[in-house]
Scaffold this active site. Structure first.
Site, PDB file in Angstrom:
ATOM      1  N   ASN A 157       0.808  -1.233   0.000  1.00 41.67           N
ATOM      2  CA  ASN A 157       0.000   0.000   0.000  1.00 41.67           C
ATOM      3  C   ASN A 157       0.842   1.285   0.000  1.00 41.67           C
ATOM      4  O   ASN A 157       0.390   2.317  -0.471  1.00 41.67           O
ATOM      5  CB  ASN A 157      -1.039  -0.002   1.137  1.00 41.67           C
ATOM      6  CG  ASN A 157      -0.432  -0.104   2.498  1.00 41.67           C
ATOM      7  OD1 ASN A 157       0.744  -0.442   2.641  1.00 41.67           O
ATOM      8  ND2 ASN A 157      -1.220   0.182   3.520  1.00 41.67           N
ATOM      9  N   GLU A 258       4.830  -3.307  12.356  1.00 39.50           N
ATOM     10  CA  GLU A 258       3.849  -2.246  12.051  1.00 39.50           C
ATOM     11  C   GLU A 258       2.681  -2.963  11.388  1.00 39.50           C
ATOM     12  O   GLU A 258       2.733  -3.308  10.210  1.00 39.50           O
ATOM     13  CB  GLU A 258       4.458  -1.233  11.079  1.00 39.50           C
ATOM     14  CG  GLU A 258       5.696  -0.526  11.590  1.00 39.50           C
ATOM     15  CD  GLU A 258       5.373   0.606  12.545  1.00 39.50           C
ATOM     16  OE1 GLU A 258       4.186   0.951  12.689  1.00 39.50           O
ATOM     17  OE2 GLU A 258       6.310   1.140  13.152  1.00 39.50           O
ATOM     18  N   CYS A 292      -3.246   1.738   6.666  1.00 41.31           N
ATOM     19  CA  CYS A 292      -3.395   1.138   7.991  1.00 41.31           C
ATOM     20  C   CYS A 292      -3.950   2.143   8.988  1.00 41.31           C
ATOM     21  O   CYS A 292      -4.452   1.755  10.035  1.00 41.31           O
ATOM     22  CB  CYS A 292      -2.049   0.614   8.460  1.00 41.31           C
ATOM     23  SG  CYS A 292      -0.764   1.853   8.309  1.00 41.31           S
ATOM     24  N   GLU A 466       8.670   3.812  13.918  1.00 40.86           N
ATOM     25  CA  GLU A 466       9.447   4.187  12.732  1.00 40.86           C
ATOM     26  C   GLU A 466       9.340   5.694  12.530  1.00 40.86           C
ATOM     27  O   GLU A 466       8.273   6.282  12.748  1.00 40.86           O
ATOM     28  CB  GLU A 466       8.939   3.407  11.513  1.00 40.86           C
ATOM     29  CG  GLU A 466       9.261   1.906  11.633  1.00 40.86           C
ATOM     30  CD  GLU A 466       8.870   1.087  10.419  1.00 40.86           C
ATOM     31  OE1 GLU A 466       8.038   1.544   9.614  1.00 40.86           O
ATOM     32  OE2 GLU A 466       9.405  -0.032  10.274  1.00 40.86           O
TER      33      GLU A 466
END
Ligand code: NAP
Length: 492
Positions: A157, A258, A292, A466
């Site tokens: 994505n 993640e 997400c 991150e």
């Protein structure tokens, strides 16, 4: 073979500084997600080639970690500059293989380059500590060292940004890296590698192994079991994250995850109505809802609920759907027929349980994997779209009455990645910031991603951060050195 993409885009994998085929010569096709046409074929690799890439990363490690942070930074900065220079070509490639509108791809390339820039700088600030000793004849020193050879597995994505969000801190910290991109979008990762090579990243420091879906588990197993690898960084679904975490536990390997989300988007009566509407629209329909941090459940306080639902439906119905390459398009195709089937299943389930369709709800007349921007009202926690990530262009609303109720509803999910709140009440800003169980909270904004802030989740959305100063921590080992000191000679 490569059609319709930038001529310099590689279609071989990148191992040890060489562009290579799979041992068996097998390849898989990458398609234009708007048309289904094949745009290129890349190697379908296995554990054997992955092991070789890990060996290349191991061989490159001593020289890379021996460089100063400033020397590594210079290369990362050059890499970022090349990405920005080739932004148009990279964005076009991203849109072709992923589907998102060109403007979003342009933004993603800038976002991807920003991690190289940020961590080039951050690598120079991996400071240690001198700690006051516990005994008079001791001195205590703490320093941080790059963890070693690391691996990354990334989703489709954000096929460019997820690569640099991992590789940049890894390389900045003196690690070497092996990447496996998603089957749907390997070309963007290979293009990033090609620019890295141009920027002067030494052979073996950054490697890319490609494979189709059938090979992903095998490559993942190699990365998580190979004793040379010290860390695995993964972005993707919670289901895959759990598999990788189990494998890493077996081999005592560090992992950062993640994972999926199920973001609540909360609008209070006192919110700036227009800003909340704009925020919901962008947060929900960006990348066709395939992010997400996309708003999965939209809670609107009862006083403005009906007006907000109607306005959102009107704006959603106005979105221009089409090939991401066409100007003015705001929503591209979904990634795959499976993704469309999931969206249809969530809508059907919600309607069967009493939700009302305000707009959309069907496959788009453009065919392929295009889907109408959809707004549903009257959802409840029992519906599938309340518990599982829809990952599609479906805005699902329900009214709420008070703050306690909406906090309970918002947190009633195993996930905890992002949450959004619109309110003009300053005390409520603080209360909600503290009460929401998510790694990221957007207060009066639907756009929260930036390289300067820590991105990551809690609960089933994973762990590790991150981006930001925190993002380097996952890539270093903390070492403590205890120095015994003797008195000067001739003295007592
Ligand atoms: P996915 O199926 O888990 O795939 C992600 C990556 O893992 C792909 O490269 C995939 O390869 C690979 N993979 C699949 N099974 C594997 C296995 N057994 N071992 C090793 N690798 C394996 O997820 P997705 O559908 O591509 O991505 C969407 C998900 O990512 C959503 O849940 C979304 O929320 C999450 N996401 C999270 C973040 C975040 O920062 N938290 C950001 C973006 C996306 P193939 O492509 O070849 O299958």
């Amino acid at each position: 073979m490569l059609t319709d993409v930038a001529p310099w885009t590689p279609t071989d994998a990148y191992v040890g500084g060489d562009w290579v085929e799979a041992d068996e010569g097998r390849r898989f096709a990458v398609t234009n997600k708007a048309t289904g046409e094949v745009i290129g074929e890349v190697p379908s690799m296995t554990a054997v080639e992955t092991r070789r890439a890990i060996e290349a990363a191991e061989a490159a490690l001593p020289a890379w970690r021996a460089r100063t942070a400033a020397q590594r930074a210079e290369i990362l900065q050059r890499w970022a500059a090349l990405m920005l220079k080739q932004r148009d070509e990279l964005a076009r490639l991203l849109t072709l293989e992923q589907g998102k509108p060109l403007a979003e791809s342009q933004a993603e390339i800038a976002y991807a380059a920003s991690f190289l820039q940020w961590f080039a700088e951050e690598g120079r600030r991996i400071y240690g500590d001198i700690i006051p000793p516990h005994q008079p004849d001791k001195r205590i020193m703490v320093f941080k060292q790059g963890i070693g050879v690391a691996c990354g597995i990334t989703p489709w994505n954000f096929p460019s940004a997820m690569v640099t969000r991992k590789a940049a801190p890894a390389l900045a910290a003196g690690c070497t890296f092996v990447l496996k991109p998603a089957e749907y979008t390997p070309l963007s990762a290979l293009a990033v590698a090609a620019l890295g090579e141009q920027a002067g990243v030494p052979g073996g420091v950054f490697n890319v192994v490609t494979c189709d879906k059938a090979g992903a588990a095998e490559i993942g197993a190699e990365m998580t079991s190979n004793p040379v690898v010290r860390k695995v960084a993964f972005t993707g679904s919670t289901a895959t994250g759990k598999i990788l975490m189990k494998q890493c536990a077996e081999h005592m390997k560090r992992i950062s995850l993640e994972l999926g989300g199920n973001a609540p988007f909360i609008v209070f009566d006192d919110a700036d109505f227009a800003a909340a509407l704009e925020g919901a629209l962008i947060c929900k329909f960006r990348n066709s809802g395939q992010t997400c941090i996309s708003a999965n459940r939209i809670f609107v306080q009862r006083g403005i609920h009906a007006r907000f639902a109607a306005a959102l439906a009107e704006r959603a119905a106005d979105l221009t759907v089409g090939s991401g390459l066409e100007s003015g398009v705001q929503q591209g195709p979904l990634i795959s027929p499976d993704a469309v089937a999931k969206v249809e299943r969530h809508i059907a389930d919600a309607q069967a349980r009493g939700a009302r369709l305000l707009t959309g709800g069907r496959r788009h007349t453009l065919g392929g994997t295009f889907f109408e921007p959809t707004v549903l009202d009257g959802i409840d926690q029992e519906m599938e779209l309340s518990s599982a990530e829809t990952f599609g262009p479906v805005a699902a609303l329900r009214p709420f009455d008070n703050e306690d109720e909406v906090i309970r509803l918002a947190n009633d999910t195993p996930y905890g990645l992002a949450a959004y709140v619109y309110t003009e009440n300053n005390s409520r800003v603080w209360r909600l910031s503290e009460a929401l169980e998510s790694g990221i909270v957007g207060m009066n904004t639907g756009l929260i991603s930036t390289e300067v802030a820590p991105f990551g989740g809690m609960k089933h959305s994973g762990f590790g951060r991150e981006g930001s100063k925190y993002g380097i921590e996952d890539w270093v080992e903390v070492k403590y050195v205890c120095v015994g000191i003797r008195p000067a000679e001739g003295e007592a």
